[in-house]
Design an enzyme around this catalytic site. Sequence first.
Site, PDB file in Angstrom:
ATOM      1  N   GLU A 100       0.805  -1.216   0.000  1.00 58.42           N
ATOM      2  CA  GLU A 100       0.000   0.000   0.000  1.00 58.42           C
ATOM      3  C   GLU A 100       0.844   1.276   0.000  1.00 58.42           C
ATOM      4  O   GLU A 100       1.914   1.327   0.597  1.00 58.42           O
ATOM      5  CB  GLU A 100      -0.916  -0.001   1.238  1.00 58.42           C
ATOM      6  CG  GLU A 100      -1.774  -1.254   1.252  1.00 58.42           C
ATOM      7  CD  GLU A 100      -2.839  -1.283   2.338  1.00 58.42           C
ATOM      8  OE1 GLU A 100      -3.668  -2.196   2.286  1.00 58.42           O
ATOM      9  OE2 GLU A 100      -2.856  -0.409   3.209  1.00 58.42           O
ATOM     10  N   CYS A 113       3.209   8.584   1.586  1.00 58.61           N
ATOM     11  CA  CYS A 113       3.730   7.611   2.542  1.00 58.61           C
ATOM     12  C   CYS A 113       3.940   6.299   1.783  1.00 58.61           C
ATOM     13  O   CYS A 113       2.981   5.710   1.278  1.00 58.61           O
ATOM     14  CB  CYS A 113       2.706   7.449   3.671  1.00 58.61           C
ATOM     15  SG  CYS A 113       3.169   6.205   4.877  1.00 58.61           S
ATOM     16  N   CYS A 120       6.647  -7.106   7.234  1.00 60.98           N
ATOM     17  CA  CYS A 120       7.785  -6.661   8.038  1.00 60.98           C
ATOM     18  C   CYS A 120       8.120  -7.754   9.029  1.00 60.98           C
ATOM     19  O   CYS A 120       7.239  -8.379   9.607  1.00 60.98           O
ATOM     20  CB  CYS A 120       7.440  -5.378   8.790  1.00 60.98           C
ATOM     21  SG  CYS A 120       8.827  -4.747   9.777  1.00 60.98           S
ATOM     22  N   CYS A 124       6.529  -5.771  15.671  1.00 55.11           N
ATOM     23  CA  CYS A 124       6.051  -4.891  16.745  1.00 55.11           C
ATOM     24  C   CYS A 124       4.601  -5.266  17.053  1.00 55.11           C
ATOM     25  O   CYS A 124       3.795  -5.476  16.142  1.00 55.11           O
ATOM     26  CB  CYS A 124       6.153  -3.429  16.332  1.00 55.11           C
ATOM     27  SG  CYS A 124       7.850  -2.958  15.935  1.00 55.11           S
ATOM     28  N   CYS A 127       1.364  -3.281  15.531  1.00 56.05           N
ATOM     29  CA  CYS A 127       1.412  -2.865  14.125  1.00 56.05           C
ATOM     30  C   CYS A 127       0.821  -3.948  13.218  1.00 56.05           C
ATOM     31  O   CYS A 127       1.243  -5.106  13.272  1.00 56.05           O
ATOM     32  CB  CYS A 127       2.867  -2.587  13.730  1.00 56.05           C
ATOM     33  SG  CYS A 127       3.099  -2.307  11.969  1.00 56.05           S
ATOM     34  N   CYS A 347      -1.604   5.326  10.076  1.00 52.42           N
ATOM     35  CA  CYS A 347      -0.354   4.672  10.513  1.00 52.42           C
ATOM     36  C   CYS A 347      -0.635   3.316  11.128  1.00 52.42           C
ATOM     37  O   CYS A 347      -1.489   3.189  11.992  1.00 52.42           O
ATOM     38  CB  CYS A 347       0.327   5.473  11.620  1.00 52.42           C
ATOM     39  SG  CYS A 347       0.738   7.110  11.187  1.00 52.42           S
TER      40      CYS A 347
END
Length: 373
Positions: A100, A113, A120, A124, A127, A347
């Site tokens: 995205e 962004c 990833c 975390c 997230c 975010c």
Amino acid sequence: MTETPRRTNLLGMPRPELEAFVGEFGAKPFRARQLLKWIYRRGQSDFARMTDLAKDFRAALAERAEVTVPEIVAARTAADGTRKWLLRMPGATGSEQVIETVFIPEPGRGTLCISSQIGCALDCSFCATGQQGFNRNLTAAEIIGQVWLANREMGHDPDGERLITNVVLMGMGEPLANYRNVLPAMQLMMDDFGYDLSRRRVTLSTSGLVPQIYRLAEECNVALAVSLHAPNDRLRDQLVPINRRHPIAELLEACWHYLERQNGRSVTFEYTMLDGVNDTPAHARELAKLLRGHDAKVNLIPFNTFPGTKYRRSPAEVIRRFRDLLVQGGLMATVRRTRGDDIDAACGQLRGQVMDRTQVRLGSRLMRLAVRA
Ligand code: SAH
Ligand code: SF4
């Protein structure tokens, strides 16, 4: 039967390599600069239309090279004007993946962004991207291609006002875990003949890969944002697992070194506000004490929820009080306005369509390798 040689994708190719590439056709280095301008500033992917290049050079390029961008599978616009594109990517295991890219319009500026990895590996706990695991690094073409596509989709007029004034590497992925491809992409963003953005307008956000922060300080001094999220190691170990390898003291030392190399700009520390986890007045005081005396800004991010998460967003008055305590403690602190949350573009909400469990396991193995390197 002779096979046709594969064409070279010029998108994402660093300027010196492009100069060497055109040199193979007997062209002078300034031809590379012309090409850069056509590709990035003017958004042209068809060599035949690059009218100030000699006809036979254009024909030779068409035979040996191409400008290939990722394919858009869906586009959405939020009530506040935020736009999100889903891009199809071939995955590491022959699977099909989606990443995205988000455009955030604000008065006087437009921020793109972009993502740096499919998924990833850093895991975390708050997230959405991290919860999906890792598939692969994006190539330099796929990273800079997000800027190229956003310009094309928004009808960018090369002679008109800039639509994208800022680029932030805050989408999916950990950019410093893909240093090799992120670096040339950022250099093209700042190249006079590329997107010509100033260093202050390109921001790299990292969860804290310390050795790569030192490397970046030497090689590409963009604006740095660091995902801190906790004022002590005990809490940060839980929220940002990379902290177990590079604890806060080590991370901050790298940040202050980065600042020294940067001449008078500040490092932004991102701090996602998680209800009852890291948002008490005691946390605020501890954070102020940690960063006081340095050119540090704190950006508080209200937690954005996603399916399956155990976290909740801190109430608005808790966030305000936290910010006030930081300011009283001598820091600069702001609260990030949440944009595009009705299209899951805020975010930490970017998840695309990534992976299966094997990839998740592969992801954490790769993380251990990346971290050791
Ligand atoms: N991997 C990089 C950049 C991508 S994340 C990094 O971690 O810095 C961009 C920012 O969004 C980071 O500060 C990240 O911690 C934060 N973030 C992640 N998930 C979030 C969520 N659900 N709500 C709010 N912020 C989140
Ligand atoms: Fe990766 Fe950043 Fe998400 Fe952590 S916050 S899992 S480093 S994308």
